[in-house]
Write a protein that holds these residues in place. Structure first.
Motif, short mmCIF file in Angstrom:
data_model
loop_
_atom_site.label_atom_id
_atom_site.label_comp_id
_atom_site.label_asym_id
_atom_site.label_seq_id
_atom_site.Cartn_x
_atom_site.Cartn_y
_atom_site.Cartn_z
N GLY A 150 0.81 -1.21 0.00
CA GLY A 150 0.00 0.00 0.00
C GLY A 150 0.84 1.25 0.00
N PRO A 151 0.19 2.40 0.02
CA PRO A 151 0.92 3.67 0.01
C PRO A 151 1.64 3.94 1.33
CG PRO A 151 -1.43 4.05 0.26
CD PRO A 151 -1.27 2.60 -0.02
N ILE A 152 2.83 4.53 1.24
CA ILE A 152 3.60 4.88 2.44
C ILE A 152 2.97 6.11 3.07
CG2 ILE A 152 5.85 5.67 3.26
CD1 ILE A 152 7.05 4.12 0.83
N GLN A 153 2.63 6.01 4.35
CA GLN A 153 2.01 7.13 5.07
C GLN A 153 3.00 7.79 6.03
OE1 GLN A 153 -0.95 8.29 4.38
NE2 GLN A 153 -1.48 6.66 2.93
N THR A 154 3.94 7.03 6.52
CA THR A 154 4.94 7.54 7.45
C THR A 154 6.29 6.95 7.07
OG1 THR A 154 3.30 7.60 9.23
CG2 THR A 154 5.63 7.65 9.88
N VAL A 155 7.33 7.77 7.11
CA VAL A 155 8.66 7.29 6.73
C VAL A 155 9.04 6.09 7.61
CG1 VAL A 155 11.12 7.86 6.60
CG2 VAL A 155 9.38 9.56 5.95
N GLY A 156 9.37 4.99 6.95
CA GLY A 156 9.76 3.78 7.66
C GLY A 156 8.60 2.87 8.03
N ASP A 157 7.39 3.19 7.56
CA ASP A 157 6.25 2.34 7.95
C ASP A 157 6.30 0.98 7.24
OD1 ASP A 157 5.21 2.64 5.38
OD2 ASP A 157 3.62 4.03 5.97
N THR A 222 9.17 14.79 4.10
CA THR A 222 10.29 15.69 4.38
C THR A 222 10.23 16.20 5.81
OG1 THR A 222 10.27 16.37 2.04
CG2 THR A 222 11.47 17.78 3.58
N PHE A 223 9.03 16.57 6.25
CA PHE A 223 8.86 17.08 7.61
C PHE A 223 9.38 16.06 8.63
CE2 PHE A 223 6.37 17.29 11.52
CZ PHE A 223 6.52 18.62 11.89
N GLN A 224 9.06 14.80 8.40
CA GLN A 224 9.46 13.76 9.37
C GLN A 224 10.96 13.49 9.38
OE1 GLN A 224 7.09 10.37 8.22
NE2 GLN A 224 5.20 11.58 8.32
N THR A 225 11.67 13.92 8.36
CA THR A 225 13.09 13.60 8.27
C THR A 225 13.99 14.84 8.35
OG1 THR A 225 12.80 13.53 5.85
CG2 THR A 225 12.82 11.43 7.04
N VAL A 226 13.44 15.94 8.83
CA VAL A 226 14.26 17.09 9.22
C VAL A 226 14.52 16.93 10.72
CG1 VAL A 226 14.32 19.59 9.53
CG2 VAL A 226 13.40 18.62 7.42
N TYR A 227 15.79 16.80 11.08
CA TYR A 227 16.14 16.45 12.46
C TYR A 227 16.89 17.58 13.15
CZ TYR A 227 15.00 11.65 11.07
OH TYR A 227 14.35 10.53 10.63
N ASP A 228 16.40 17.99 14.31
CA ASP A 228 17.12 18.93 15.17
C ASP A 228 17.97 18.10 16.13
OD1 ASP A 228 15.89 21.32 14.15
OD2 ASP A 228 14.06 20.73 15.22
N LEU A 229 19.28 18.32 16.06
CA LEU A 229 20.20 17.51 16.84
C LEU A 229 20.75 18.28 18.04
CD1 LEU A 229 22.22 15.90 13.90
CD2 LEU A 229 20.13 15.06 15.00
N ALA A 230 21.30 17.52 18.95
CA ALA A 230 21.93 18.13 20.12
C ALA A 230 23.05 19.04 19.64
CB ALA A 230 22.47 17.05 21.04
N GLY A 231 23.19 20.16 20.28
CA GLY A 231 24.22 21.11 19.88
C GLY A 231 23.71 22.18 18.94
N GLY A 232 22.45 22.06 18.51
CA GLY A 232 21.85 23.14 17.74
C GLY A 232 21.86 22.98 16.25
N THR A 233 22.45 21.90 15.72
CA THR A 233 22.42 21.71 14.28
C THR A 233 21.11 21.03 13.85
OG1 THR A 233 23.56 19.60 14.50
CG2 THR A 233 24.93 21.54 14.05
#
Length: 520
Positions: A150-157, A222-233
């Protein structure tokens, strides 16, 4: 108006640029104090050297670097690197992925010497059936069938069979810091397979939707795979639309005259008609990108093109491979040994358009700190000016181009980090021609400098037109003649928020034709 003769037998008449163009360029020059620009463009760096052309997953195409502000007011440097030129959106069933035995790097340097100050390395997980992250290897589909169909609804589903992940390591001197935790894997979103498999990329007609102005407006993958990491990057890696645009097919066909005129009149400007042939239309790339707080960056004094003395950083990207790869008839390849750099890129066009074939592969093996010794001669004596003169009978200066040396040596993108945020494509004030289009930004001392290339580079900067203008006008720039290739925009709308690169084209719904090639 002067008449020139194209080798094809079709004549082209070239006059000085329209007064309006000359006026705005002159104003920009006055604001900047002096001009130092780049040469003729073809592709940014899609086909820059013989050996890397054979290794597309390591072949860098573009580097973008510019200053922005987070919603919190924090000033940041955005760096986005594209790799894997001419990625076909409909290349089922495997589609493109990052190479697991490559080291994808972003280097922060001294903008004057090119010496690295810190580095961010991206490494990606395996892709083979034995070692890759698959939910189901008893199927022909990488996407649309994993544990479910079926269609992918969430990255990694359960419908996304193959999921690639990555790590990011920051290196300063001998200190290495992994920026992501093992408990939170960084995932690569799926390619835009199409409306039936990855519907959340697309509209009801199956075409990719782009142009988000906030993170919340990004497509869900794209929204689900933009990651805010420790240290501010903040990081992102995944498929994107190729944001570069140019009539490369026409340029490489001995400067086909259509790049200057495709409506029968040069009175409306040289290569400013629009409706040209974008040789990159309809293709995707792979992108790895990062947002770095300016507070975490060094700051070096330098004097860049169109800039008074100020402070900032240099940026370039590279890809390295292990020294040894052992192939086996019974299993996956085994890589070992130290990393060996196989490609590097900073300013658009340098290796591809200026460096001769004899040194193209050497350029990719070296670092910017050796550019003054090894490659300055190519910037100072640009062969491309010789070719233009031969084709069109012009008299462009072919030697002693100190203006070009000032841009390309060392070959790092210089970013003035004392400015406020620059306009990005889609925002009021953005102009594809950067300073030539009166798109400037104030430094901390109040000096006005280019918002785009050659002060950093933004998505949508028309580096081809800026470069052609430099060839036609330099090195004295006593008269500014604006020249382009009749391709004035990208075929997709960029996002106005990180990762800025546009949503990847859909496999079943994309077009490669533009301008006179439509229906050809």
């Amino acid at each position: 108006m002067k008449k020139y003769y194209h080798p094809s037998g079709r004549n082209v008449r070239i006059s000085k640029a329209p007064k309006a163009f000359t006026a705005i360029a002159g104003a920009a020059l006055a604001a900047g104090g002096f001009l130092s620009l780049a040469p003729l463009a073809s592709a940014s760096s899609h086909s820059d050297a013989p050996l890397i052309k054979l290794d597309p997953q390591a072949n860098l195409t573009d580097v973008y670097a510019f200053v922005r502000t987070r919603p919190t007011g924090e000033k940041v440097l955005v760096v986005s690197v594209a790799v894997r030129p001419f990625s076909e959106p409909g290349d089922g069933s495997m589609y493109d992925a990052f190479s697991p035995d490559a080291l994808y790097s972003i280097h922060i340097t001294n903008p004057t010497t090119g010496i690295e100050a810190q580095r961010y390395d991206f490494r990606f997980s395996a892709v083979s059936a034995d070692a890759g992250n698959y939910k189901n290897t008893d199927t022909i589909l990488r996407y649309g069938r994993g544990a479910e169909i079926g269609p992918i609804q969430t990255v990694g589903d359960a419908r996304q069979n193959f999921v690639q992940s990555y790590t990011v390591v920051k290196t300063v001197g001998n200190k290495k810091t992994t920026l992501n935790s093992k408990s939170t894997p960084l995932l690569v979103p799926p390619p835009n397979v199409g409306i039936n498999t990855t519907p959340l990329y697309n509209d009801d007609a199956g075409a990719a939707v782009s142009g988000a102005t906030t993170r919340a407006e990004l497509d869900p993958y794209t929204f689900q795979t933009v990651y805010d990491l420790a240290g501010g990057t903040t990081v992102f890696a995944g498929p994107r639309e190729d944001g570069f645009y140019a009539d490369t097919p026409g340029i490489f066909d001995l400067l086909e005259s259509r790049i200057l005129d495709n409506n029968g009149s040069l009175a409306d400007g040289l290569g400013q008609d629009g409706n040209g042939v974008d040789g990159f239309k309809g293709y995707n790339v792979l992108t790895y990108s990062i947002v770095i707080p300016l507070a975490d960056l060094p700051s070096f004094p330098y004097t860049g093109a169109l800039q008074p003395a100020s402070t900032g950083v240099g940026v370039y990207a590279s890809v390295s491979r292990p020294r040894l790869t052992l192939r086996s008839a019974n299993g996956d390849d085994v890589a070992s040994g130290a990393w060996v750099q196989v490609n590097r890129l900073a300013n658009p066009l340098f290796n591809e358009v200026l460096v001769a074939i004899a040194d193209k592969d050497n350029y990719n093996r070296t670092s910017p700190k050796t550019d003054a010794k090894l490659f300055a001669k190519y910037a100072s004596n640009p062969e491309i000016a010789v070719l233009i003169n031969a084709v069109y009978g012009t008299q462009f200066q072919t030697t002693n181009r100190a203006d070009l040396v000032g841009v390309f040596i060392p070959d790092v993108i210089r970013v003035n980090t004392t400015t406020g945020p620059v306009h990005v494509s889609g925002e009021p004030g953005f102009n594809r021609l950067s300073f030539i289009g009166s798109d400037t930004v104030a430094t901390s001392s109040g000096a006005m400098i280019p918002s785009g290339w050659p002060n950093g580079r933004r998505f949508g900067d028309d580096v081809v037109d800026i470069a052609l203008t430099a060839v036609a006008s330099g090195p004295t720039f006593s008269t500014i003649t604006v020249v382009g290739d009749n391709v004035s925009s990208n075929d997709q709308v960029y996002n106005q928020t990180f990762p800025y690169a546009a949503t990847p084209h859909a496999g079943p719904a994309n077009s490669k034709d533009s301008g006179p090639n439509v229906g050809f």
